[in-house]
Design a protein around this motif. Structure first.
Motif, mmCIF file in Angstrom:
data_model
loop_
_atom_site.group_PDB
_atom_site.id
_atom_site.type_symbol
_atom_site.label_atom_id
_atom_site.label_comp_id
_atom_site.label_asym_id
_atom_site.label_seq_id
_atom_site.Cartn_x
_atom_site.Cartn_y
_atom_site.Cartn_z
ATOM 1 N N UNK A 83 30.542 30.232 42.852
ATOM 2 C CA UNK A 83 29.389 30.875 42.199
ATOM 3 C C UNK A 83 29.001 32.083 43.034
ATOM 4 N N UNK A 84 28.986 33.257 42.434
ATOM 5 C CA UNK A 84 28.814 34.498 43.173
ATOM 6 C C UNK A 84 27.346 34.727 43.527
ATOM 7 N N UNK A 85 27.078 34.944 44.817
ATOM 8 C CA UNK A 85 25.704 35.130 45.288
ATOM 9 C C UNK A 85 25.482 36.485 45.958
ATOM 10 N N UNK A 86 26.560 37.235 46.222
ATOM 11 C CA UNK A 86 26.430 38.519 46.912
ATOM 12 C C UNK A 86 27.614 39.416 46.553
ATOM 13 N N UNK A 87 27.322 40.655 46.167
ATOM 14 C CA UNK A 87 28.377 41.598 45.787
ATOM 15 C C UNK A 87 28.000 42.994 46.290
ATOM 16 N N UNK A 125 17.971 41.099 44.636
ATOM 17 C CA UNK A 125 17.700 41.924 45.816
ATOM 18 C C UNK A 125 18.784 42.989 45.956
ATOM 19 N N UNK A 126 18.412 44.130 46.511
ATOM 20 C CA UNK A 126 19.366 45.222 46.695
ATOM 21 C C UNK A 126 19.075 45.949 47.994
ATOM 22 N N UNK A 127 20.125 46.508 48.598
ATOM 23 C CA UNK A 127 19.965 47.231 49.852
ATOM 24 C C UNK A 127 21.278 47.856 50.281
ATOM 25 N N UNK A 128 21.334 48.416 51.504
ATOM 26 C CA UNK A 128 22.562 49.050 51.998
ATOM 27 C C UNK A 128 23.712 48.056 52.090
ATOM 28 N N UNK A 129 24.920 48.583 52.020
ATOM 29 C CA UNK A 129 26.119 47.758 52.132
ATOM 30 C C UNK A 129 26.349 47.348 53.581
ATOM 31 N N UNK A 130 27.058 46.268 53.758
ATOM 32 C CA UNK A 130 27.230 45.669 55.084
ATOM 33 C C UNK A 130 28.362 46.336 55.851
ATOM 34 N N UNK A 131 28.054 46.812 57.058
ATOM 35 C CA UNK A 131 29.089 47.275 57.970
ATOM 36 C C UNK A 131 29.820 48.521 57.550
ATOM 37 N N UNK A 138 23.781 49.714 47.285
ATOM 38 C CA UNK A 138 24.735 49.153 46.334
ATOM 39 C C UNK A 138 25.216 47.752 46.729
ATOM 40 N N UNK A 139 24.468 47.097 47.580
ATOM 41 C CA UNK A 139 24.682 45.673 47.854
ATOM 42 C C UNK A 139 23.622 44.897 47.077
ATOM 43 N N UNK A 140 24.062 43.849 46.394
ATOM 44 C CA UNK A 140 23.166 43.064 45.554
ATOM 45 C C UNK A 140 23.353 41.592 45.907
ATOM 46 N N UNK A 141 22.248 40.866 46.001
ATOM 47 C CA UNK A 141 22.354 39.456 46.376
ATOM 48 C C UNK A 141 21.210 38.653 45.791
ATOM 49 N N UNK A 142 21.387 37.326 45.811
ATOM 50 C CA UNK A 142 20.377 36.401 45.335
ATOM 51 C C UNK A 142 19.513 35.984 46.519
ATOM 52 N N UNK A 143 18.263 36.361 46.467
ATOM 53 C CA UNK A 143 17.331 36.094 47.564
ATOM 54 C C UNK A 143 17.247 34.602 47.841
ATOM 55 N N UNK A 144 17.300 34.254 49.132
ATOM 56 C CA UNK A 144 17.144 32.867 49.542
ATOM 57 C C UNK A 144 18.397 32.021 49.472
ATOM 58 N N UNK A 145 19.505 32.585 49.010
ATOM 59 C CA UNK A 145 20.757 31.826 48.935
ATOM 60 C C UNK A 145 21.388 31.712 50.329
ATOM 61 N N UNK A 146 21.683 30.519 50.802
ATOM 62 C CA UNK A 146 22.256 30.374 52.148
ATOM 63 C C UNK A 146 23.671 30.905 52.281
ATOM 64 N N UNK A 147 24.357 31.156 51.162
ATOM 65 C CA UNK A 147 25.741 31.637 51.220
ATOM 66 C C UNK A 147 25.833 33.161 51.289
ATOM 67 N N UNK A 148 24.699 33.859 51.290
ATOM 68 C CA UNK A 148 24.702 35.307 51.455
ATOM 69 C C UNK A 148 25.039 35.632 52.904
#
Length: 221
Positions: free
Chosen positions: A41-45, A180-186, A198-208
Protein backbone atom coordinates in the motif's frame (compact mmCIF):
# COMPACT_ATOMS: atom_id res chain seq x y z
CA UNK A 1 -13.78 -1.89 5.72
CA UNK A 2 -11.26 -2.48 2.89
CA UNK A 3 -10.62 0.53 0.64
CA UNK A 4 -12.49 0.77 -2.66
CA UNK A 5 -9.79 0.09 -5.27
CA UNK A 6 -9.89 -0.27 -9.04
CA UNK A 7 -7.26 -1.20 -11.65
CA UNK A 8 -5.22 1.75 -12.87
CA UNK A 9 -5.90 2.87 -16.44
CA UNK A 10 -3.61 4.64 -18.89
CA UNK A 11 -5.69 7.79 -18.71
CA UNK A 12 -5.27 7.92 -14.93
CA UNK A 13 -1.57 8.48 -15.53
CA UNK A 14 -1.53 10.83 -18.53
CA UNK A 15 -1.15 14.06 -16.53
CA UNK A 16 2.03 15.69 -15.30
CA UNK A 17 3.78 13.59 -12.63
CA UNK A 18 3.41 16.34 -10.00
CA UNK A 19 -0.35 16.27 -10.61
CA UNK A 20 -0.74 12.49 -10.76
CA UNK A 21 1.54 11.58 -7.84
CA UNK A 22 -0.90 12.29 -4.96
CA UNK A 23 -3.49 10.03 -6.61
CA UNK A 24 -1.18 7.04 -6.14
CA UNK A 25 -1.25 7.36 -2.36
CA UNK A 26 -3.33 4.66 -0.72
CA UNK A 27 -3.18 2.63 -3.92
CA UNK A 28 -1.71 -0.85 -4.15
CA UNK A 29 1.17 -2.24 -6.18
CA UNK A 30 1.04 -6.02 -6.41
CA UNK A 31 3.86 -8.07 -7.90
CA UNK A 32 4.33 -11.77 -8.47
CA UNK A 33 7.98 -12.74 -8.93
CA UNK A 34 9.28 -16.33 -8.83
CA UNK A 35 5.90 -17.48 -7.51
CA UNK A 36 5.80 -15.05 -4.58
CA UNK A 37 3.10 -12.37 -4.48
CA UNK A 38 3.62 -9.15 -2.51
CA UNK A 39 1.26 -6.19 -2.23
CA UNK A 40 2.38 -2.78 -0.98
CA UNK A 41 0.00 0.00 0.00
CA UNK A 42 1.66 3.20 -1.19
CA UNK A 43 2.24 5.82 1.52
CA UNK A 44 4.97 8.05 0.01
CA UNK A 45 5.82 9.07 -3.57
CA UNK A 46 7.91 11.67 -5.42
CA UNK A 47 7.29 13.23 -8.84
CA UNK A 48 9.99 13.78 -11.49
CA UNK A 49 9.55 15.56 -14.83
CA UNK A 50 11.68 15.05 -17.92
CA UNK A 51 13.05 17.61 -20.37
CA UNK A 52 10.16 19.60 -21.82
CA UNK A 53 7.61 18.13 -19.39
CA UNK A 54 5.53 20.90 -17.86
CA UNK A 55 6.49 24.54 -17.51
CA UNK A 56 9.26 24.12 -14.92
CA UNK A 57 12.53 22.31 -15.84
CA UNK A 58 13.37 19.60 -13.32
CA UNK A 59 17.14 19.43 -12.69
CA UNK A 60 16.62 16.47 -10.34
CA UNK A 61 15.21 14.13 -12.99
CA UNK A 62 17.02 11.29 -14.78
CA UNK A 63 15.36 12.60 -17.96
CA UNK A 64 16.39 16.25 -17.55
CA UNK A 65 18.80 16.09 -20.50
CA UNK A 66 16.55 14.10 -22.81
CA UNK A 67 16.24 10.42 -23.81
CA UNK A 68 19.07 8.02 -22.95
CA UNK A 69 19.42 4.25 -22.79
CA UNK A 70 19.00 4.45 -19.01
CA UNK A 71 15.81 6.53 -18.92
CA UNK A 72 14.12 5.21 -22.09
CA UNK A 73 11.17 3.77 -20.15
CA UNK A 74 10.34 7.23 -18.77
CA UNK A 75 9.62 8.42 -22.32
CA UNK A 76 7.23 5.60 -23.09
CA UNK A 77 3.63 4.72 -22.43
CA UNK A 78 2.18 5.63 -19.02
CA UNK A 79 1.60 2.78 -16.61
CA UNK A 80 4.88 0.98 -17.24
CA UNK A 81 7.39 0.84 -14.40
CA UNK A 82 10.77 2.51 -14.71
CA UNK A 83 13.13 0.40 -12.59
CA UNK A 84 16.60 1.88 -12.12
CA UNK A 85 19.64 1.04 -10.05
CA UNK A 86 20.56 3.37 -7.18
CA UNK A 87 24.14 3.47 -5.85
CA UNK A 88 24.84 0.32 -7.82
CA UNK A 89 22.83 -1.76 -5.33
CA UNK A 90 19.14 -0.92 -4.93
CA UNK A 91 16.47 -1.29 -7.61
CA UNK A 92 14.01 1.61 -7.31
CA UNK A 93 10.52 1.55 -8.85
CA UNK A 94 8.76 4.43 -10.62
CA UNK A 95 5.37 4.64 -12.28
CA UNK A 96 5.70 6.27 -15.71
CA UNK A 97 3.32 9.20 -16.28
CA UNK A 98 2.40 11.53 -19.14
CA UNK A 99 1.56 10.76 -22.77
CA UNK A 100 4.02 8.70 -24.78
CA UNK A 101 6.94 10.84 -25.88
CA UNK A 102 6.82 13.05 -22.77
CA UNK A 103 9.03 11.87 -19.91
CA UNK A 104 7.80 11.59 -16.36
CA UNK A 105 7.99 9.25 -13.43
CA UNK A 106 6.69 8.89 -9.90
CA UNK A 107 9.17 7.28 -7.52
CA UNK A 108 7.57 4.89 -5.04
CA UNK A 109 9.36 6.00 -1.88
CA UNK A 110 7.52 4.10 0.82
CA UNK A 111 4.72 1.69 1.52
CA UNK A 112 3.14 -0.82 3.87
CA UNK A 113 3.40 -4.50 2.96
CA UNK A 114 -0.14 -5.82 3.31
CA UNK A 115 0.26 -9.14 1.48
CA UNK A 116 3.22 -11.46 1.20
CA UNK A 117 5.10 -10.22 4.26
CA UNK A 118 7.01 -13.50 4.52
CA UNK A 119 8.30 -13.18 0.94
CA UNK A 120 9.15 -9.51 1.49
CA UNK A 121 11.05 -10.39 4.67
CA UNK A 122 13.08 -13.03 2.82
CA UNK A 123 14.07 -10.37 0.30
CA UNK A 124 14.72 -7.85 3.08
CA UNK A 125 16.53 -9.83 5.80
CA UNK A 126 17.92 -6.62 7.31
CA UNK A 127 14.44 -5.31 8.13
CA UNK A 128 14.01 -5.24 11.91
CA UNK A 129 10.27 -4.53 11.94
CA UNK A 130 7.37 -4.91 9.48
CA UNK A 131 7.30 -1.13 8.94
CA UNK A 132 10.86 -1.28 7.57
CA UNK A 133 10.09 -3.81 4.83
CA UNK A 134 9.24 -1.12 2.24
CA UNK A 135 10.19 2.12 4.03
CA UNK A 136 12.40 3.86 1.46
CA UNK A 137 12.62 3.36 -2.31
CA UNK A 138 15.42 0.77 -2.30
CA UNK A 139 13.68 -1.26 0.37
CA UNK A 140 10.37 -1.08 -1.48
CA UNK A 141 12.02 -2.28 -4.68
CA UNK A 142 13.60 -5.19 -2.82
CA UNK A 143 10.35 -6.08 -1.05
CA UNK A 144 8.32 -6.34 -4.27
CA UNK A 145 11.10 -8.26 -6.01
CA UNK A 146 11.52 -6.05 -9.10
CA UNK A 147 15.11 -5.83 -10.27
CA UNK A 148 17.06 -3.62 -12.64
CA UNK A 149 17.55 -4.13 -15.56
CA UNK A 150 15.45 -7.28 -15.86
CA UNK A 151 12.09 -5.77 -14.94
CA UNK A 152 12.53 -2.23 -16.26
CA UNK A 153 9.52 -1.50 -18.48
CA UNK A 154 7.08 -3.99 -16.94
CA UNK A 155 3.46 -2.96 -17.56
CA UNK A 156 1.48 -2.40 -14.34
CA UNK A 157 -1.75 -1.59 -16.21
CA UNK A 158 -2.18 -4.75 -18.29
CA UNK A 159 -0.33 -7.04 -15.88
CA UNK A 160 1.37 -8.79 -18.79
CA UNK A 161 4.22 -11.11 -17.72
CA UNK A 162 7.67 -9.57 -18.13
CA UNK A 163 10.81 -11.68 -17.60
CA UNK A 164 9.16 -13.90 -15.03
CA UNK A 165 7.32 -11.13 -13.19
CA UNK A 166 3.84 -9.62 -13.15
CA UNK A 167 2.96 -6.19 -11.72
CA UNK A 168 -0.45 -4.60 -11.23
CA UNK A 169 -1.28 -1.11 -9.96
CA UNK A 170 -4.63 -0.37 -8.34
CA UNK A 171 -5.82 3.07 -7.32
CA UNK A 172 -8.37 4.29 -4.82
CA UNK A 173 -11.74 4.94 -6.44
CA UNK A 174 -11.79 8.25 -4.55
CA UNK A 175 -8.38 9.95 -4.09
CA UNK A 176 -7.39 10.81 -0.55
CA UNK A 177 -7.59 14.37 0.75
CA UNK A 178 -5.25 16.12 3.15
CA UNK A 179 -2.09 14.71 1.55
CA UNK A 180 1.18 16.19 2.90
CA UNK A 181 3.66 17.69 0.46
CA UNK A 182 7.20 19.05 0.63
CA UNK A 183 10.72 18.90 -0.87
CA UNK A 184 12.03 15.64 -2.28
CA UNK A 185 14.37 13.53 -0.19
CA UNK A 186 18.12 13.75 -0.72
CA UNK A 187 17.93 15.56 -4.07
CA UNK A 188 20.89 17.87 -4.69
CA UNK A 189 20.74 21.60 -5.35
CA UNK A 190 17.64 23.61 -6.08
CA UNK A 191 15.79 20.47 -7.19
CA UNK A 192 15.81 19.36 -3.56
CA UNK A 193 14.39 22.57 -2.12
CA UNK A 194 10.90 23.91 -1.46
CA UNK A 195 10.88 25.18 -5.06
CA UNK A 196 9.99 21.57 -5.94
CA UNK A 197 7.41 20.41 -3.36
CA UNK A 198 6.95 17.21 -5.32
CA UNK A 199 7.15 14.69 -2.49
CA UNK A 200 3.75 13.52 -1.29
CA UNK A 201 2.98 11.35 1.72
CA UNK A 202 0.29 10.22 4.13
CA UNK A 203 0.71 12.09 7.40
CA UNK A 204 1.31 9.88 10.42
CA UNK A 205 2.10 6.72 8.44
CA UNK A 206 5.03 4.86 10.06
CA UNK A 207 6.19 3.52 6.67
CA UNK A 208 7.04 7.01 5.35
CA UNK A 209 10.82 7.33 5.01
CA UNK A 210 12.94 9.78 6.99
CA UNK A 211 13.55 13.16 5.38
CA UNK A 212 17.02 14.51 4.66
CA UNK A 213 18.28 17.43 2.60
CA UNK A 214 20.37 16.70 -0.47
CA UNK A 215 23.81 18.15 -1.15
CA UNK A 216 23.53 21.89 -1.65
CA UNK A 217 19.83 21.91 -0.80
CA UNK A 218 18.14 23.15 2.35
CA UNK A 219 15.44 25.43 3.69
CA UNK A 220 17.45 28.60 2.97
CA UNK A 221 18.66 27.72 -0.53
Amino acid sequence: MPPDLRPARRDDLEGLPAEVAPRLLGGHLTTTVAGDTVTVRLTEVEAYHGRGTGEIPDPGSHARMGPTARNATMWGEPGHLYVYLSHGIHSCVNVVCGPAGVAGGILLRGGEVIEGADAAARRRPAARTPRDLARGPGRLGDAVGLRHPLHDGIDAVTGDPWHGAVARLRLLAEPLTGVATGPRVGVAGVAGTAAYPWRFWLEGEPTVSAFRWGRGAGPLV
